[in-house]
Write a protein that holds these residues in place. Sequence first.
Motif: not given
Length: 194
Positions: A135, A138-139, A142, A185, A188-189
């Motif tokens: 995770q 993945r974040c 972004g 960010r 939040d992600c």
Amino acid sequence: MSTVVHLSGPGRPGTDLKELLSRTALGDREAFGRLYDAVAGPVLGLVRRVLRDPAQSEEVAQEVMLEVWRTCARYRPERGEVLAWVLTIAHRRAVDRVRAAQAAADRDRRAAAASHTPAFDEVAEQVEGRLEREQVRRCLKGLTELQRESITLAYYRGYTYPQVAELLGTPLGTVKTRMRDALIRLRDCLGVGA
């Protein structure tokens, strides 16, 4: 072939290391001071090559020089040059320090392995850890390139903000702003509470 190192200074005739060592053996502190000045650099250099840690190297070099002071009467000129004798002492001390550190690390590893008790559900914890890492990856994808590089350098490689700015060739203020935005960010992600 015998190498004689001559030291000279204002008002001092050249003096070889053997003479300085023999005078030191008689308790001549000035001779030891001059001997120290002549051999401390090579001693520290040798010790540093073995230990690679500046603080430990300085400590061991001081121990070597104290040993030279205490044992200089044991020096035998027919067995080699003074500098070689001193450097042999230095090398032995440095190797002893490495061996002692390795033995301590081995003892700590054995003690940790012996006291390790697996968690109740170690497999579940490992799976959960893998999912969390995925995770985070993945974040991180972004984020912008500058944000991702800044976060990676600061949080995964341990660089300070000024070091990150220098490595990226970016002003410090810009790096700080990008890092703040990136952390928001990521929070939040990842669904972490504010």
